[in-house]
Scaffold this motif. Structure first.
Motif, short mmCIF file in Angstrom:
data_model
loop_
_atom_site.label_atom_id
_atom_site.label_comp_id
_atom_site.label_asym_id
_atom_site.label_seq_id
_atom_site.Cartn_x
_atom_site.Cartn_y
_atom_site.Cartn_z
N PHE A 30 -50.24 127.04 -11.30
CA PHE A 30 -50.87 128.12 -10.54
C PHE A 30 -50.44 127.92 -9.09
O PHE A 30 -50.35 126.79 -8.61
CB PHE A 30 -52.39 128.04 -10.66
N TYR A 31 -50.17 129.00 -8.38
CA TYR A 31 -49.69 128.85 -7.01
C TYR A 31 -50.10 130.06 -6.17
O TYR A 31 -50.40 131.14 -6.69
CB TYR A 31 -48.16 128.70 -6.98
N GLN B 103 -43.75 135.66 2.91
CA GLN B 103 -42.31 135.73 2.64
C GLN B 103 -41.99 135.70 1.15
O GLN B 103 -40.86 135.49 0.74
CB GLN B 103 -41.58 134.57 3.34
N LEU B 104 -43.02 135.91 0.33
CA LEU B 104 -42.90 135.91 -1.13
C LEU B 104 -42.40 134.56 -1.65
O LEU B 104 -41.62 134.50 -2.61
CB LEU B 104 -41.98 137.04 -1.61
N ARG C 120 -40.36 136.87 -5.63
CA ARG C 120 -39.54 137.98 -5.13
C ARG C 120 -38.92 138.78 -6.28
O ARG C 120 -38.85 140.01 -6.25
CB ARG C 120 -38.45 137.44 -4.21
N ASN C 121 -38.45 138.08 -7.31
CA ASN C 121 -37.84 138.74 -8.45
C ASN C 121 -38.86 139.52 -9.27
O ASN C 121 -38.57 140.61 -9.77
CB ASN C 121 -37.13 137.72 -9.34
N CYS C 122 -40.05 138.94 -9.44
CA CYS C 122 -41.09 139.64 -10.19
C CYS C 122 -41.51 140.92 -9.48
O CYS C 122 -41.74 141.95 -10.12
CB CYS C 122 -42.30 138.72 -10.38
N PRO D 208 -48.38 140.63 -3.44
CA PRO D 208 -48.64 139.49 -4.32
C PRO D 208 -49.25 138.33 -3.55
O PRO D 208 -48.80 137.99 -2.45
CB PRO D 208 -47.26 139.14 -4.86
N ILE D 209 -50.29 137.73 -4.10
CA ILE D 209 -50.98 136.64 -3.40
C ILE D 209 -51.05 135.36 -4.23
O ILE D 209 -51.31 134.29 -3.68
CB ILE D 209 -52.41 137.06 -2.99
N ALA D 210 -50.83 135.46 -5.54
CA ALA D 210 -50.91 134.27 -6.38
C ALA D 210 -50.13 134.52 -7.67
O ALA D 210 -49.82 135.66 -8.02
CB ALA D 210 -52.36 133.91 -6.71
#
Length: 229
Positions: free
Chosen positions: A36-37, A42-43, A74-76, A125-127
């Motif tokens: 989990f992160y 900056q993604l 970034r890719n997601c 996106p945050i996590a």
């Protein structure tokens, strides 16, 4: 085992939040390794909470392979999918990058990966949650991907919930030392720590000695009191 907290308990820290998310998702869709992160502006993935993933594998990923990862945030985001499988991600990058990353996964016995992203109210996106499987579990099935898609909203709720941040006492420790300290706080013995972090018992003992010296304490009880009370 993830402990439950009453409504009056203190807010979970980032590690506890990660472990709760990992525990909830893997009870529904099993995984061999998890991470989990948080995702910065900056993604870039940061502040990892690991499950059964060795520090050696994680450090190799951060130092040499994260830029080849087809499922990095970034890719997601570019794919426009909150749940992205390894196959989907690799289809959107070059052959060289794919071969390099596949080699990394194969060296660590990983057969398949799924990435789940959580966004805030504005869509940023945050996590994220990485679920990795070895040959014993096999690839993620289409019905499991559908289940993860359905659960993705719960990850977003969890990621946006208030949580306590590390204070200066924990920030002074290395990521591995923080993991051990959290496990000690939960009452884990050396054997449990070794199993949870994929470490040898001598390595755990060495980390404990370094922790005691760094914090200025003589035993586990004093360490937990100094860091968490």
């Amino acid at each position: 085992m993830i402990s439950t907290h009453s409504l009056n308990s203190p807010l979970p820290n980032a590690h506890e939040l990660g472990q709760r998310c990992i525990g909830a998702f893997t009870r529904v869709v099993p995984a061999t390794l998890c991470a989990f992160y948080r995702i910065d502006a900056q993604l870039q993935a940061e502040h990892f909470s690991l499950y059964h993933m060795s520090q050696q594998m994680h450090e190799a990923y951060l130092q040499r392979y994260r830029h080849y990862d087809p499922l990095r945030p970034r890719n997601c985001v570019a794919a426009g999918r909150p749940v992205l499988s390894l196959h989907m991600g690799m289809a959107q990058q070059g052959r060289h990058e794919t071969e390099v990353y596949q080699g990394f996964l194969q060296r660590h016995g990983v057969r398949d990966v799924v990435e789940i992203l959580a966004c805030n109210a504005s869509g940023s996106p945050i996590a994220g949650l990485s679920l990795l499987r070895d040959a014993s579990l096999g690839p993620f099935r289409p019905d499991e991907l559908n289940t993860l898609q359905a659960l993705q909203g719960l990850l977003e709720i969890a990621a946006q919930a208030p949580y306590s941040r590390h204070d200066e006492r924990l920030e002074a420790l290395t990521p591995r030392e923080r993991q051990i300290a959290w496990l000690l706080r939960d009452g884990a013995c050396n054997k449990t720590i070794a199993q949870q972090l994929a470490l040898g018992l001598p390595t755990v003992k060495t980390h404990l000695i370094n922790l005691f010296r760094k914090v200025g304490v003589n035993n586990r009880t004093e360490l937990v009191s100094a860091l968490f009370l």
